[in-house]
Design a protein around this motif. Structure first.
Motif, PDB file in Angstrom:
ATOM      1  N   SER A  75       1.612  -0.211  12.094  1.00 49.47           N
ATOM      2  CA  SER A  75       1.507  -1.828  11.712  1.00 49.47           C
ATOM      3  C   SER A  75       2.753  -2.481  12.040  1.00 49.47           C
ATOM      4  CB  SER A  75       0.839  -2.003  10.373  1.00 49.47           C
ATOM      5  OG  SER A  75       1.581  -1.350   9.198  1.00 49.47           O
ATOM      6  N   LYS A  76       3.845  -1.791  11.306  1.00 52.52           N
ATOM      7  CA  LYS A  76       5.080  -2.168  11.401  1.00 52.52           C
ATOM      8  C   LYS A  76       5.735  -2.278  12.855  1.00 52.52           C
ATOM      9  CE  LYS A  76       5.997   0.898   8.234  1.00 52.52           C
ATOM     10  NZ  LYS A  76       6.096   1.593   7.169  1.00 52.52           N
ATOM     11  N   LYS A  77       5.323  -1.260  13.773  1.00 55.81           N
ATOM     12  CA  LYS A  77       6.040  -1.225  15.237  1.00 55.81           C
ATOM     13  C   LYS A  77       5.288  -2.410  15.972  1.00 55.81           C
ATOM     14  CE  LYS A  77       9.093   1.540  14.450  1.00 55.81           C
ATOM     15  NZ  LYS A  77      10.463   1.041  14.721  1.00 55.81           N
TER      16      LYS A  77
ATOM     17  N   LEU B 219      -3.766   6.942   7.145  1.00 56.81           N
ATOM     18  CA  LEU B 219      -3.089   6.395   6.552  1.00 56.81           C
ATOM     19  C   LEU B 219      -1.518   6.092   6.883  1.00 56.81           C
ATOM     20  CD1 LEU B 219      -4.395   6.700   2.813  1.00 56.81           C
ATOM     21  CD2 LEU B 219      -4.703   4.613   4.225  1.00 56.81           C
ATOM     22  N   ILE B 220      -0.857   7.377   7.260  1.00 58.88           N
ATOM     23  CA  ILE B 220       0.427   7.415   7.925  1.00 58.88           C
ATOM     24  C   ILE B 220       0.386   6.645   9.212  1.00 58.88           C
ATOM     25  CG2 ILE B 220       2.208   8.964   8.785  1.00 58.88           C
ATOM     26  CD1 ILE B 220       1.312  11.037   6.887  1.00 58.88           C
ATOM     27  N   ALA B 221      -0.338   7.063   9.906  1.00 59.32           N
ATOM     28  CA  ALA B 221      -0.299   6.607  11.370  1.00 59.32           C
ATOM     29  C   ALA B 221      -0.649   5.142  11.429  1.00 59.32           C
ATOM     30  CB  ALA B 221      -1.617   7.179  12.419  1.00 59.32           C
ATOM     31  N   SER B 222      -1.395   4.297  10.503  1.00 59.45           N
ATOM     32  CA  SER B 222      -1.687   2.958  10.272  1.00 59.45           C
ATOM     33  C   SER B 222      -0.384   2.291   9.877  1.00 59.45           C
ATOM     34  CB  SER B 222      -3.114   2.531   9.829  1.00 59.45           C
ATOM     35  OG  SER B 222      -3.074   3.156   8.429  1.00 59.45           O
ATOM     36  N   SER B 223       0.012   2.912   8.972  1.00 62.12           N
ATOM     37  CA  SER B 223       1.310   2.517   8.233  1.00 62.12           C
ATOM     38  C   SER B 223       2.527   2.400   9.167  1.00 62.12           C
ATOM     39  CB  SER B 223       1.799   3.380   7.082  1.00 62.12           C
ATOM     40  OG  SER B 223       3.006   3.000   6.782  1.00 62.12           O
ATOM     41  N   ILE B 224       2.766   3.544   9.918  1.00 63.35           N
ATOM     42  CA  ILE B 224       3.995   3.318  10.888  1.00 63.35           C
ATOM     43  C   ILE B 224       3.659   2.594  11.948  1.00 63.35           C
ATOM     44  CG2 ILE B 224       5.162   4.825  12.696  1.00 63.35           C
ATOM     45  CD1 ILE B 224       4.591   7.134  10.958  1.00 63.35           C
TER      46      ILE B 224
ATOM     47  N   ALA C  21      10.809  18.340   8.299  1.00 65.11           N
ATOM     48  CA  ALA C  21       9.923  17.371   8.432  1.00 65.11           C
ATOM     49  C   ALA C  21       9.013  16.871   7.599  1.00 65.11           C
ATOM     50  CB  ALA C  21       9.316  17.242   9.753  1.00 65.11           C
ATOM     51  N   PHE C  22       8.061  15.968   7.633  1.00 61.68           N
ATOM     52  CA  PHE C  22       7.069  15.675   7.004  1.00 61.68           C
ATOM     53  C   PHE C  22       5.987  16.543   7.308  1.00 61.68           C
ATOM     54  CE2 PHE C  22       5.032  10.982   6.162  1.00 61.68           C
ATOM     55  CZ  PHE C  22       5.144  11.388   4.818  1.00 61.68           C
ATOM     56  N   MET C  23       5.737  16.751   8.664  1.00 57.29           N
ATOM     57  CA  MET C  23       4.447  17.703   9.080  1.00 57.29           C
ATOM     58  C   MET C  23       5.346  19.030   9.432  1.00 57.29           C
ATOM     59  SD  MET C  23       1.868  15.972   9.570  1.00 57.29           S
ATOM     60  CE  MET C  23       1.689  14.536   8.753  1.00 57.29           C
TER      61      MET C  23
ATOM     62  N   LEU D  41       0.921  -1.210   0.008  1.00 55.14           N
ATOM     63  CA  LEU D  41       0.075   0.037   0.057  1.00 55.14           C
ATOM     64  C   LEU D  41       0.964   1.198  -0.097  1.00 55.14           C
ATOM     65  CD1 LEU D  41      -2.724   1.280   0.184  1.00 55.14           C
ATOM     66  CD2 LEU D  41      -2.782   1.046   2.687  1.00 55.14           C
ATOM     67  N   TYR D  42       2.106   1.335   0.761  1.00 56.01           N
ATOM     68  CA  TYR D  42       2.845   2.364   0.613  1.00 56.01           C
ATOM     69  C   TYR D  42       3.383   2.649  -0.664  1.00 56.01           C
ATOM     70  CZ  TYR D  42       5.966   5.895   2.547  1.00 56.01           C
ATOM     71  OH  TYR D  42       6.693   7.004   2.906  1.00 56.01           O
ATOM     72  N   ALA D  43       3.902   1.832  -1.297  1.00 57.87           N
ATOM     73  CA  ALA D  43       4.309   1.896  -2.767  1.00 57.87           C
ATOM     74  C   ALA D  43       3.184   2.478  -3.624  1.00 57.87           C
ATOM     75  CB  ALA D  43       4.896   0.484  -3.119  1.00 57.87           C
ATOM     76  N   LEU D  44       2.047   2.120  -3.474  1.00 51.98           N
ATOM     77  CA  LEU D  44       0.972   2.467  -4.308  1.00 51.98           C
ATOM     78  C   LEU D  44       0.739   3.999  -3.947  1.00 51.98           C
ATOM     79  CD1 LEU D  44      -1.182   1.128  -6.138  1.00 51.98           C
ATOM     80  CD2 LEU D  44      -2.800   0.815  -4.369  1.00 51.98           C
ATOM     81  N   ARG D  45       0.581   4.273  -2.583  1.00 47.78           N
ATOM     82  CA  ARG D  45       0.405   5.575  -1.930  1.00 47.78           C
ATOM     83  C   ARG D  45       1.384   6.825  -2.621  1.00 47.78           C
ATOM     84  NH1 ARG D  45       0.900   4.972   3.923  1.00 47.78           N
ATOM     85  NH2 ARG D  45       0.663   7.399   3.823  1.00 47.78           N
ATOM     86  N   ASP D  46       2.700   6.425  -2.806  1.00 46.97           N
ATOM     87  CA  ASP D  46       3.606   7.084  -3.114  1.00 46.97           C
ATOM     88  C   ASP D  46       3.238   7.602  -4.592  1.00 46.97           C
ATOM     89  OD1 ASP D  46       6.158   8.031  -2.475  1.00 46.97           O
ATOM     90  OD2 ASP D  46       7.292   6.483  -3.351  1.00 46.97           O
TER      91      ASP D  46
HETATM   92  N1  URA Z   1       6.239   6.343   7.187  1.00 45.36           N
HETATM   93  C1  URA Z   1       5.737   5.289   6.960  1.00 45.36           C
HETATM   94  O1  URA Z   1       6.252   4.092   7.317  1.00 45.36           O
HETATM   95  N2  URA Z   1       4.460   5.245   6.471  1.00 45.36           N
HETATM   96  C2  URA Z   1       3.862   6.501   5.945  1.00 45.36           C
HETATM   97  O2  URA Z   1       2.819   6.296   5.502  1.00 45.36           O
HETATM   98  C3  URA Z   1       4.638   7.673   6.061  1.00 45.36           C
HETATM   99  C4  URA Z   1       5.793   7.430   6.619  1.00 45.36           C
END
Ligand code: URA
Length: 425
Positions: free
Chosen positions: A187-189, A180-185, A207-209, A165-170
């Motif tokens: 999920s891995k953690k 989407l950012i919060a769930s992405s970060i 920064a991103f924000m 999904l991250y590759a697609l969002r990019d």
């Molecule tokens: N870092 C991530 O792991 N996911 C995002 O969506 C943005 C930054």
């Protein structure tokens, strides 16, 4: 009930809340190729435009965690991890992981490579001769037991739904969505299995924000997901309008981290390392004084063992770039601005970062910031030192720096705080 991608897309397009069953189905079906990229692109855009509430975001995160393996870190010490949303000169993981391990916790730091103007922790560590990023799960667990800290590449089995999904969002302009950012970060953690987590949410040009309000909203979303998944979690909001420390790049950031681990180094790097370590230890239920441990040089011994455990030689000379170029002060005065984004882009153009994920990085490339905002400077005094193996890159790096990247004024700039806020779950 049977679901279809079209029904799920329509529900979110029309502003409805997705049901748990819809979320579980769509994330699983996308991971397994049943939902096509163009359908997930439409859904990502609908989420981007209409958002997801707290419970939808928590369920979306859970579904992404369940798309892959989840580590069980039974290592005989409390486990605590840190995640930074990414900044310029942000080498904090390097001194932080061995410091927190020296204080008694186990720190599993599964990291990424850099893309764009913020550097990647693995790229920095790979400048150490022999150091290996790829470890098996058994090696991660064994190193956490023996050393207490590991920094390595995330295994491909963690949250594969997010990877896709991250590759697609990019490529669909749907990255900058808080759920989407919060769930992405997260999920891995969560898949990584640590019991506690401290987030360093960066705010400012590098920064991103870019604004405190945006960063606070992201931090609150991240902390809520952690709480909903039973993690002990905090977020520190920290300034990223100026590069952290004096070194920006790969080997140059390792060298600065080693200075910090030996009880020296720039004050901002030391202060942020200590603030994050204090929060991590408190979340892990350990009472210790990381500032004293850092000043004693003890954490350096853990660093050396951590590097050796992954095949690296902590005593080997670090690579250096073949060409240097110095930027000097145009006038007497105070350095009033050193813009993190401009310095990050310049370091990236010099070869410290990559434009595409398959590009190599130059280990010796980067920038040394010889003056920081607030410093008094005299005309022709060196301000920045540019390092690269590809001198053709220097004009493009200078262009980023001279368009407002640094400014000299008659009065010192107002002092700013590095730590802007803390949000605890
Ligand atoms: N870092 C991530 O792991 N996911 C995002 O969506 C943005 C930054």
């Amino acid at each position: 009930m049977t679901h279809t991608a079209v029904d799920v897309i329509r529900a979110k397009r029309d502003g409805h809340r997705l049901t748990d069953a819809q979320i579980d189905w769509v994330v699983d079906a996308y991971t397994n190729g049943v939902v096509a990229d163009e359908q997930m692109s439409a859904l990502a855009m609908a989420i981007f435009l209409n958002g997801m509430d707290r419970s939808e975001t928590a369920r979306w995160t859970r579904a992404m965690v369940d798309s892959g393996e989840k580590l069980t870190l039974d290592v005989g010490r409390p486990t605590v991890d840190k995640h930074s949303t990414g900044g310029v000169g942000d080498k904090i993981t390097l001194p932080l992981a061995p410091l927190v391990a020296t204080c008694g916790a186990a720190v599993p730091q599964l990291s990424g490579r850099g893309l764009g103007h913020t550097g990647g922790t693995l790229d920095k560590l790979e400048s150490i001769p022999g150091w290996r990023a790829q470890l098996s799960v058994d090696e991660v667990v064994a190193q956490l037991r023996s050393v207490g800290a590991v920094i390595c590449a995330a295994t491909s089995g963690l949250a594969p739904a997010d990877k896709k999904l991250y590759a697609l969002r990019d490529v669909t302009s749907t990255v900058e969505s808080i759920p989407l950012i919060a769930s992405s970060i997260m999920s891995k953690k969560i898949a990584e299995g640590a019991e506690a987590l401290v987030l360093d949410v960066k705010v400012g040009s590098g920064a991103f924000m870019k604004s405190l309000d945006q960063a606070r909203a992201l931090a609150e979303a991240l902390v809520s997901i952690g709480v909903d998944h039973g993690l002990r979690i905090s977020a520190l909001l920290t300034d990223m309008s100026v590069p952290l420390g004096r070194a920006v790049g790969n080997a140059v950031e390792v060298a600065e981290s080693v200075e910090v681990l030996q009880g020296n180094g720039p004050t901002d790097v030391v202060d942020l390392t200590v603030a994050l370590a204090e929060e991590m230890l408190s979340r892990a239920g350990i009472s210790a004084s990381p500032r004293d441990v850092l000043a004693s040089g003890e954490a350096y011994e853990t660093w050396a063992r951590m590097i050796r455990a992954q095949g690296g030689d902590p005593d080997a000379p670090l690579p250096t770039a073949r060409h240097h170029h110095t930027v000097t002060a145009p006038a007497d005065g105070y350095l009033t601005t050193l813009d993190a984004y401009a310095v990050g882009v310049a370091a990236w153009r010099l070869g410290a970062g990559r434009a595409r994920k398959e590009d190599p990085v130059q280990p010796g490339a980067g920038i040394l910031c010889l003056a920081k905002p607030g410093d008094r400077v005299t005309k022709d005094q060196p301000l920045l030192e540019l390092h690269t193996d590809t001198p053709d890159a220097i004009p493009a790096a200078l262009e980023s720096l001279t368009n407002g990247g640094y400014e000299i004024g008659d009065t010192p700039p107002p002092t700013t705080n590095l730590l802007l806020d803390t949000i605890r779950g």
